[in-house]
Design a protein around this motif. Structure first.
Motif, PDB file in Angstrom:
ATOM      1  N   GLU A   4       1.344 -13.524  -5.305  1.00 21.84           N
ATOM      2  CA  GLU A   4       0.063 -13.415  -6.010  1.00 21.84           C
ATOM      3  C   GLU A   4      -0.781 -12.266  -5.462  1.00 21.84           C
ATOM      4  O   GLU A   4      -1.571 -11.658  -6.197  1.00 21.84           O
ATOM      5  N   TYR A   5      -0.619 -11.955  -4.162  1.00 22.79           N
ATOM      6  CA  TYR A   5      -1.382 -10.877  -3.531  1.00 22.79           C
ATOM      7  C   TYR A   5      -0.470 -10.091  -2.591  1.00 22.79           C
ATOM      8  O   TYR A   5       0.493 -10.628  -2.029  1.00 22.79           O
ATOM      9  N   ILE A   6      -0.809  -8.824  -2.408  1.00 18.66           N
ATOM     10  CA  ILE A   6      -0.131  -8.002  -1.417  1.00 18.66           C
ATOM     11  C   ILE A   6      -1.168  -7.136  -0.710  1.00 18.66           C
ATOM     12  O   ILE A   6      -2.147  -6.693  -1.325  1.00 18.66           O
ATOM     13  N   LYS A   7      -0.945  -6.909   0.588  1.00 16.22           N
ATOM     14  CA  LYS A   7      -1.796  -6.021   1.386  1.00 16.22           C
ATOM     15  C   LYS A   7      -1.064  -4.706   1.581  1.00 16.22           C
ATOM     16  O   LYS A   7       0.075  -4.679   2.074  1.00 16.22           O
ATOM     17  N   VAL A   8      -1.711  -3.596   1.182  1.00 17.59           N
ATOM     18  CA  VAL A   8      -1.103  -2.272   1.359  1.00 17.59           C
ATOM     19  C   VAL A   8      -2.180  -1.265   1.763  1.00 17.59           C
ATOM     20  O   VAL A   8      -3.349  -1.417   1.401  1.00 17.59           O
ATOM     21  N   PRO A   9      -1.807  -0.221   2.504  1.00 14.41           N
ATOM     22  CA  PRO A   9      -2.768   0.852   2.782  1.00 14.41           C
ATOM     23  C   PRO A   9      -3.193   1.533   1.490  1.00 14.41           C
ATOM     24  O   PRO A   9      -2.391   1.658   0.547  1.00 14.41           O
ATOM     25  N   ALA A  10      -4.417   2.000   1.445  1.00 12.34           N
ATOM     26  CA  ALA A  10      -4.939   2.627   0.227  1.00 12.34           C
ATOM     27  C   ALA A  10      -4.098   3.823  -0.206  1.00 12.34           C
ATOM     28  O   ALA A  10      -3.974   4.101  -1.407  1.00 12.34           O
ATOM     29  N   HIS A  11      -3.497   4.531   0.753  1.00 14.50           N
ATOM     30  CA  HIS A  11      -2.721   5.723   0.379  1.00 14.50           C
ATOM     31  C   HIS A  11      -1.402   5.384  -0.319  1.00 14.50           C
ATOM     32  O   HIS A  11      -0.688   6.278  -0.770  1.00 14.50           O
ATOM     33  N   ARG A  12      -1.085   4.109  -0.429  1.00 19.16           N
ATOM     34  CA  ARG A  12       0.108   3.682  -1.184  1.00 19.16           C
ATOM     35  C   ARG A  12      -0.201   3.441  -2.660  1.00 19.16           C
ATOM     36  O   ARG A  12       0.709   3.123  -3.442  1.00 19.16           O
ATOM     37  N   LEU A  13      -1.444   3.555  -3.052  1.00 17.94           N
ATOM     38  CA  LEU A  13      -1.845   3.203  -4.411  1.00 17.94           C
ATOM     39  C   LEU A  13      -1.985   4.435  -5.295  1.00 17.94           C
ATOM     40  O   LEU A  13      -2.378   5.503  -4.852  1.00 17.94           O
TER      41      LEU A  13
END
Length: 326
Positions: A110-119
């Motif tokens: 339902e959720y994932i945590k990723v660094p902003a530079h991966r978006l």
């Protein structure tokens, strides 16, 4: 939150409850709208993947909305670059490289945590399911077809295995590059389908002599392949002198032998390719937006039907990407 993880149970993949990730600094919390499966996920399920880490959330492809994180990303619809630690060399990944979904927790949650530079921003012309189908397959196909295969106007390109998610996007990139595109498939129905998007023709690889029919076209400038195996020698018979055979997979295993004489006498290049660097991910998205490319979605499942989604890989009529909604 609900997540699909790899376990040591009799059924290795399980939909379980785990803690929602907490973010800090430049990290973003993305609420997943849709996540697409890759053959890699099924191989992990079958224990056919190296260094399996139990308890990991599977999934490399996802689309969603940023709920928490830097102000410039909050509320944005995004897709996630699945590369982890590509490294400084644009030509090849580093020794620390991996993709989302093991060992790093992936998108089947339902959720994932990723660094902003991966978006990256979700392409506006794509549905959630289409956008979720794009990252891993799109990057792999773009690098193999455009960057390494050199597909462009006045080139003749053969894409093998017309039903897969990567090959579908390889076809789309080759067609929009202006190349004359052909495919192989074990299904005439699949060949007919891809003709609707600009493919010139196709060959049924179940026919042992398919390459003789293909040879009448006087050679391909590039062949983009994920099968490997003994077909490699057939590719050497139909590639133009100094042509490129780009291999991004080996689903049929190793070739029993290689016609090395034909290889060197024809000046042919056999090139390996897997995924792509972060700059190529941006280039791929620019190409998708410019030509309004849409990944082919095979079927969409709810998270409660996750086993049916994984089992769909084994169906003969599987055509395109398999997606799970959360």
């Amino acid at each position: 939150m609900k997540a699909i993880t790899i376990t040591q149970e009799s059924e290795p993949i399980q939909l379980v409850d785990i803690d929602k990730p907490e973010v800090s600094g430049d990290e973003c919390l993305v609420k997943i709208s849709a996540a697409a499966l890759n053959r890699r996920d099924q191989w992990i399920r079958e224990g056919m993947y190296p260094a399996i880490q139990f308890g990991t959330v599977l999934g490399s492809d996802g689309c969603g909305v940023v709920e928490e994180g830097p102000a410039n990303w909050k509320g944005k619809e995004v897709i996630i670059n699945p590369n982890v630690n590509w490294g400084d060399n644009p030509e090849a990944q580093s020794s620390k490289y991996s993709v989302l979904g093991m060992p790093t927790n992936g998108t089947l949650a339902e959720y994932i945590k990723v660094p902003a530079h991966r978006l990256q921003k979700k392409p506006a012309h794509l549905s959630n399911e289409e956008a979720a189908s794009l990252p891993l397959a799109g990057l792999t196909a773009f690098r193999a077809t455009i960057k390494k295969g050199g597909s462009k106007t006045e080139k003749k390109v053969l894409v093998t295995g017309a039903g897969g998610g990567v090959s579908q996007l390889a076809i789309a990139f080759a067609v929009t590059s202006g190349a004359e595109v052909y495919v192989t498939s074990g299904s005439q129905e699949k060949i007919d389908k891809v003709k609707e998007v600009g493919v010139k023709g196709g060959f049924n690889y179940k026919d042992d002599k398919w390459f003789k029919e293909a040879a009448q076209l006087r050679g391909f400038d590039s062949i983009v392949d994920s099968a490997g195996g003994n077909q490699l020698n057939n590719y050497l018979k139909i590639i133009k002198p100094a042509g490129r055979i780009v291999m991004y997979g080996s689903t049929t295993g190793y070739p029993e032998k290689v016609d090395v004489f034909r290889l060197f006498w024809s000046q042919v290049q056999i090139m390996g390719s897997t995924m792509g660097n972060d700059d190529e991910f941006v280039e791929m998205l620019d190409w998708v937006n410019k030509y309004q490319i849409k990944p082919t979605v095979d079927k969409v499942f709810e998270s409660s039907d996750y086993l049916k989604a994984f089992d769909r890989f084994n169906d003969a009529d599987h055509f395109g990407k398999i997606v799970i909604n959360f």
